[in-house]
Design an enzyme around this catalytic site. Structure first.
Site, PDB file in Angstrom:
ATOM      1  N   GLU A   1      38.541  44.773  37.346  1.00  0.00           N
ATOM      2  CA  GLU A   1      37.593  45.893  37.232  1.00  0.00           C
ATOM      3  C   GLU A   1      38.180  47.139  36.573  1.00  0.00           C
ATOM      4  O   GLU A   1      38.048  48.254  37.083  1.00  0.00           O
ATOM      5  CB  GLU A   1      37.036  46.247  38.623  1.00  0.00           C
ATOM      6  CG  GLU A   1      36.331  45.069  39.284  1.00  0.00           C
ATOM      7  CD  GLU A   1      35.767  45.400  40.664  1.00  0.00           C
ATOM      8  OE1 GLU A   1      36.040  46.486  41.193  1.00  0.00           O
ATOM      9  OE2 GLU A   1      35.052  44.549  41.218  1.00  0.00           O
TER      10      GLU A   1
ATOM     11  N   ASN B   1      39.645  40.081  35.394  1.00  0.00           N
ATOM     12  CA  ASN B   1      38.449  39.775  36.194  1.00  0.00           C
ATOM     13  C   ASN B   1      37.552  41.008  36.292  1.00  0.00           C
ATOM     14  O   ASN B   1      38.044  42.123  36.500  1.00  0.00           O
ATOM     15  CB  ASN B   1      38.931  39.363  37.598  1.00  0.00           C
ATOM     16  CG  ASN B   1      37.869  38.737  38.473  1.00  0.00           C
ATOM     17  OD1 ASN B   1      37.189  37.789  38.073  1.00  0.00           O
ATOM     18  ND2 ASN B   1      37.720  39.262  39.688  1.00  0.00           N
TER      19      ASN B   1
ATOM     20  N   GLU C   1      33.385  34.894  41.479  1.00  0.00           N
ATOM     21  CA  GLU C   1      32.897  35.494  42.733  1.00  0.00           C
ATOM     22  C   GLU C   1      31.379  35.400  42.836  1.00  0.00           C
ATOM     23  O   GLU C   1      30.708  36.341  43.265  1.00  0.00           O
ATOM     24  CB  GLU C   1      33.306  36.977  42.814  1.00  0.00           C
ATOM     25  CG  GLU C   1      34.777  37.231  42.595  1.00  0.00           C
ATOM     26  CD  GLU C   1      35.185  38.698  42.771  1.00  0.00           C
ATOM     27  OE1 GLU C   1      34.379  39.487  43.289  1.00  0.00           O
ATOM     28  OE2 GLU C   1      36.316  39.027  42.392  1.00  0.00           O
TER      29      GLU C   1
ATOM     30  N   ASP D   1      27.687  35.284  43.705  1.00  0.00           N
ATOM     31  CA  ASP D   1      26.655  35.299  44.749  1.00  0.00           C
ATOM     32  C   ASP D   1      25.397  35.859  44.108  1.00  0.00           C
ATOM     33  O   ASP D   1      25.442  36.501  43.061  1.00  0.00           O
ATOM     34  CB  ASP D   1      27.070  36.057  46.028  1.00  0.00           C
ATOM     35  CG  ASP D   1      27.718  37.407  45.808  1.00  0.00           C
ATOM     36  OD1 ASP D   1      27.436  38.055  44.779  1.00  0.00           O
ATOM     37  OD2 ASP D   1      28.495  37.839  46.684  1.00  0.00           O
TER      38      ASP D   1
HETATM   39  C1  XIL Z   1      35.105  42.403  48.634  1.00  0.00           C
HETATM   40  C2  XIL Z   1      35.220  41.585  49.905  1.00  0.00           C
HETATM   41  O1  XIL Z   1      34.308  40.513  49.834  1.00  0.00           O
HETATM   42  C3  XIL Z   1      34.940  42.453  51.113  1.00  0.00           C
HETATM   43  O2  XIL Z   1      35.198  41.736  52.307  1.00  0.00           O
HETATM   44  C4  XIL Z   1      35.819  43.698  51.075  1.00  0.00           C
HETATM   45  O3  XIL Z   1      35.473  44.549  52.143  1.00  0.00           O
HETATM   46  C5  XIL Z   1      35.642  44.429  49.755  1.00  0.00           C
HETATM   47  O4  XIL Z   1      35.925  43.532  48.696  1.00  0.00           O
HETATM   48  N1  XIL Z   1      34.788  42.453  43.558  1.00  0.00           N
HETATM   49  C6  XIL Z   1      36.001  41.907  43.908  1.00  0.00           C
HETATM   50  C7  XIL Z   1      36.233  41.462  45.297  1.00  0.00           C
HETATM   51  O5  XIL Z   1      36.849  41.672  43.042  1.00  0.00           O
HETATM   52  O6  XIL Z   1      37.571  41.592  45.693  1.00  0.00           O
HETATM   53  C8  XIL Z   1      35.343  42.189  46.264  1.00  0.00           C
HETATM   54  O7  XIL Z   1      35.514  41.599  47.549  1.00  0.00           O
HETATM   55  C9  XIL Z   1      33.898  42.126  45.826  1.00  0.00           C
HETATM   56  C10 XIL Z   1      33.723  42.766  44.473  1.00  0.00           C
END
Ligand code: XIL
Length: 367
Positions: free
Chosen positions: A177, A219, A285, A287
């Site tokens: 990010e 990422n 990631e 969802d």
């Molecule tokens: C999130 C986790 O799922 C949570 O449990 C935590 O509180 C915050 O981070 N992008 C990412 C992940 O790269 O590491 C993040 O994960 C979600 C967004």
């Protein structure tokens, strides 16, 4: 009557069978009163489809708080995790704030246990994450470090953590990010503010020095389709590649909103341009959140969205991993981060497979 109920249960519950690749078994006939009721027809688990069919694309999930915990749902969670997925990403356990309570202490017990458990279940592990603006400990962010000290802190973290897991991971998210939404500028944050743009390439070089065999990923989110942010990341990676910086892949986080995802054409074209840079692509990631409580119509849209994204990955030779950000709607980061939204994963709160699960199971089985 009994049969009707079982038929309903069949639709609602996808009890997956172990490692069996055989076609869906049919239920035995209901017989005498002593005969057990017909078993729910079994569906081949996602990972077994991938393994049996020799598909390029591995299927993963982030493992978090329910992993080997005292929570009552933990045992079921572990069963589903091992049964369905052949990649595990520690959701938080390899982040700076989890690993480093102080500059000199490292807490490796839990991430180590994930790596060991994954290996014993023939699963790959995605390392997440070495350098990120978020989830940094206070001792780090509140310290008054010089630029040189900050750089040393970053490099020593990478050397220690990537060194610890050398040879054990399928990928490292080295930088996460780094870009803001909307503008082609670097995201402000602890590392960028103090080190400027060079922190990105320094991080990749340090990761490579610590573990030259593990593919190294950039990422990010909202870079999945064509757009301004994706352009920024594309330009960054093109520049890094041109200058020989060791970066091997692009992680598309894929945190989506049901019904509002980039078009298949946009995803396909975007994946293609990153692949043309010689990069691997992983969905890291995924969802797909819905307003909660989700409705049948929303879950149908969500299923279409999961299927479309997986299909783009399957059709893009460079794309070799599809990871969802959690196992069950019971444990997902969405409701606390996006109030009023959730139900974003493949299994519901009771570990019942949702239409999204069926959609990707079917796609993997039939493509
Ligand atoms: C999130 C986790 O799922 C949570 O449990 C935590 O509180 C915050 O981070 N992008 C990412 C992940 O790269 O590491 C993040 O994960 C979600 C967004």
């Amino acid at each position: 009557m009994g049969r009707r109920l079982l038929a309903v249960a069949t639709v609602m519950t996808l009890a997956a069978c172990g490692g069996d690749s055989s076609p869906t078994p049919t239920s035995p006939e209901a017989g005498t009163p002593n005969t057990p009721p017909p078993t729910t027809p079994m569906v081949t688990p996602l990972r077994r489809i991938v393994e049996n069919r020799g598909l390029r694309v591995k299927i993963g999930a982030a493992a978090g708080a329910l992993f080997n915990s005292t929570d009552a749902a933990s045992a079921q969670y572990m069963t589903v995790l091992a049964r369905e997925f052949n990649v595990l990403t520690p959701e938080n356990e390899m982040k700076f704030s989890s690993l480093r309570p102080s500059r000199t202490e490292y807490r490796y017990a839990r991430p180590d246990s994930m790596v060991t458990w994954a290996a014993s279940n023939n699963m790959l592990v995605r390392g997440h994450v070495l350098v990120w603006h978020s989830q940094l400990p206070n001792w780090l962010t509140s310290g008054s470090w010089t630029t040189a000290e900050t750089r040393t802190l970053m490099l020593e973290h990478i050397a220690a953590v990537a060194g610890r897991y050398k040879g054990k991971l399928a990928a490292w998210d080295v930088v996460n990010e780094a870009y803001t939404d909307g503008t082609p500028t670097l995201r402000p944050g602890f590392w960028a503010d103090r080190l400027g743009r060079s922190y990105i390439e320094d991080a990749f070089r340090a990761a490579y020095a610590a573990d030259s065999a593990t593919p190294l990923y950039y990422n990010d989110y909202n870079i999945e389709g064509l757009g301004a942010k994706s352009d920024s990341v594309y330009n960054l990676l093109r520049d890094l590649k041109a200058r020989g910086v060791p970066v091997h892949g692009i992680g598309m986080q894929m945190h989506l909103i049901a019904g509002q995802i980039p078009t298949v054409e946009s995803l396909t074209a975007n994946f293609a341009r990153f692949a043309a840079l010689g990069l691997k692509i992983q969905i890291t990631e995924m969802d797909v959140r819905v307003p909660t409580p989700g409705t049948a119509a929303m879950f149908a849209t969500q299923a279409d969205n999961y299927r479309d994204v997986l299909n783009v990955c399957l059709q893009t030779t460079a794309c070799d991993m599809f990871v969802v950000w959690g196992v069950t709607d019971r444990a997902s980061w969405i409701p606390s981060t996006f109030p009023g939204q959730g139900d974003a994963l493949l299994f519901d709160r009771d570990f019942v497979a949702k239409p999204a699960y069926t959609a990707i199971n079917t796609l993997l089985s039939t493509r």
